[in-house]
Design an enzyme around this catalytic site. Sequence first.
Site, PDB file in Angstrom:
ATOM      1  N   GLU A 131     -36.757  -9.237 -13.791  1.00 60.24           N
ATOM      2  CA  GLU A 131     -38.126  -9.462 -13.356  1.00 60.24           C
ATOM      3  C   GLU A 131     -38.172  -9.689 -11.856  1.00 60.24           C
ATOM      4  O   GLU A 131     -37.204 -10.165 -11.265  1.00 60.24           O
ATOM      5  CB  GLU A 131     -38.715 -10.699 -14.052  1.00 60.24           C
ATOM      6  N   VAL A 167     -31.812 -10.658 -12.735  1.00 59.42           N
ATOM      7  CA  VAL A 167     -31.818  -9.726 -11.611  1.00 59.42           C
ATOM      8  C   VAL A 167     -33.268  -9.417 -11.291  1.00 59.42           C
ATOM      9  O   VAL A 167     -34.155  -9.582 -12.127  1.00 59.42           O
ATOM     10  CB  VAL A 167     -31.041  -8.429 -11.931  1.00 59.42           C
ATOM     11  N   SER A 168     -33.500  -8.933 -10.084  1.00 62.42           N
ATOM     12  CA  SER A 168     -34.875  -8.796  -9.607  1.00 62.42           C
ATOM     13  C   SER A 168     -35.591  -7.550 -10.107  1.00 62.42           C
ATOM     14  O   SER A 168     -36.806  -7.533 -10.209  1.00 62.42           O
ATOM     15  CB  SER A 168     -34.893  -8.808  -8.073  1.00 62.42           C
ATOM     16  N   THR A 169     -34.862  -6.488 -10.403  1.00 57.67           N
ATOM     17  CA  THR A 169     -35.507  -5.236 -10.772  1.00 57.67           C
ATOM     18  C   THR A 169     -34.855  -4.598 -11.976  1.00 57.67           C
ATOM     19  O   THR A 169     -33.707  -4.867 -12.311  1.00 57.67           O
ATOM     20  CB  THR A 169     -35.447  -4.219  -9.617  1.00 57.67           C
TER      21      THR A 169
END
Length: 220
Positions: free
Chosen positions: A46, A8-10
């Site tokens: 990240e 996942v991005s965050t």
Amino acid sequence: MLIGYLRVSTGKQQISGLGLEAQRTSIENYAAQIGETVDQFFVEAESGKKKNRPELQAALFACKRNKATLIIAKLDRLARNVAFVSSLMESGVEFIAVDAPYANKLMLHILSAFAEHEREVISERTKAALATAKERGVVLGSHGKVLARTNREAALQHASKVSPYVEAAKASGAKTLADIAQYLSENGVQTASGGQWHPMTVRRVLVRLKGKGLSGTSGT
């Protein structure tokens, strides 16, 4: 033996589980279909721009140690990640992407190259548009939002034009993003940048259509 890798991005998405559960479910369902189980999951939270991927490295190490296959949910998502592509190529680890189970490392490399090229094209167009606006005396700081909105509107207009072709691709039997990309390319439909289609560009169009409430988003 399968080892799963989720990203996942965050950190906020990791805490909420947004995106993770869908990836995990997709992977587990596919594993069950082929008579396998996923022995371990590695979760990365990240930004897509960061090259450091400690959980990816740990997953690849576990695969090599256990002679396991890495399994991911979305090929198009990770193919845009240069760090992922480089690490996978160098590791020698075999992988499965649930949304493109017959993809190989060559395909991943090609998709990464397309994605990098698309980013460069978009970047150059943005720089050219900003330079032109500056020459006209436009104060860029106060008009940035206007330019962004114009770009979004252009992207939505293009997605709307492509929508009938997406539906036609599905009607002809296209089941995956790669199938749709192949149909669009074979029928002379151009991307917004005038290039060839690949799964990532198809996905972006589908996301835009979904956000606008248009057809072309089901069954993929």
